[in-house]
Design a protein around this motif. Sequence first.
Motif: not given
Length: 318
Positions: A30-33, A131-140, A309-318
């Motif tokens: 979940r850090a990968f994607a 697919s490639r993530n176009n958001h910066e400071n997020a998972q690849r 196991d700790i869920f990532l915040d949607e705003d911070d992770a995408h």
Amino acid sequence: MNTVPSPADVARRQSPEIGLVTDGHADRLRAFAFFPYRGPRPSGTVLENVELGRLAWEETLTSLASLAEAEEWTGLNPTGRPLPILDSFLRYTYGRLVMEDKIAVTDDGAFAAFNTGLLSPHAEEIFGFFSRNNHENAQRWVFASWVTESSRDLLRNFDTPPQMAEYVTSASDLVYDWRRELKLAYDHILGDNIDRFPGDIAEQPLRARQALDSAVNLTLRRVRRNHKMVIPQWYPKLGEGGAQFLMPLDLTGDGKADLALVVSAVGDRAYRGHTVLTLDMAYTNARLVARPDSDWLAPSATPIPAPDDIFLDEDDAH
């Protein structure tokens, strides 16, 4: 059904070329994607980011279970988490694939994929497609879907499908050799893990020692006649040294396994029984190698704790 490969299968196995594979993948899935939630949102309800993350991961696991061969992924001990056996299987399968450099990426860096090691009901391999993530400071990467080997997306972008994870390097990792001497680490088993023994036995250390010796001797007698009683497992934290065996222990004498003894090879002549696992812990580890083909180890899992196991915040992770 996924089965443990035979020694002949292992001897013939070669590592195929799988196309471009990049280094530097995150060590946790979940850090990968980023895994988005695509399901319905309750009308008039504002969901917190953590709740969206939980829903997204539950949706991800459920969709994979629906695509794969029918299998018990919940176990007999409900944990409140969705499909805990599949959860552990998927996260640690990904970790092993990173270790083996089997996360495939297209030449243009637009897509990534990995082999889940699972099959569809029609025996097609199942892959995670990203697919490639176009958001910066997020998972690849951003999770797109689970796909089978006949998927247009997979065939269009990968000349050769990604290979599944492998957990053994030789036939000796799969078959327990009863001729080797087995030594037990009593201090760790009875000192650090006595609480895993059945209640009345756990309260009497001397009785626990006697029950342990008796159970091991009984199992060894049976293993000489049925090697399938001892099941291969892979313990993720040991990396390349994680290939081990699980041996059933009937400590109460009722004919049923109470615990699993973890056995590791020491050189070429001996084994060391160094700890004991509850049956739910043992199944989770064994399932990484293959679906256990034994009547003493059934799906009854407590998830292995992991940092993601700790869920990532949607705003911070995408």
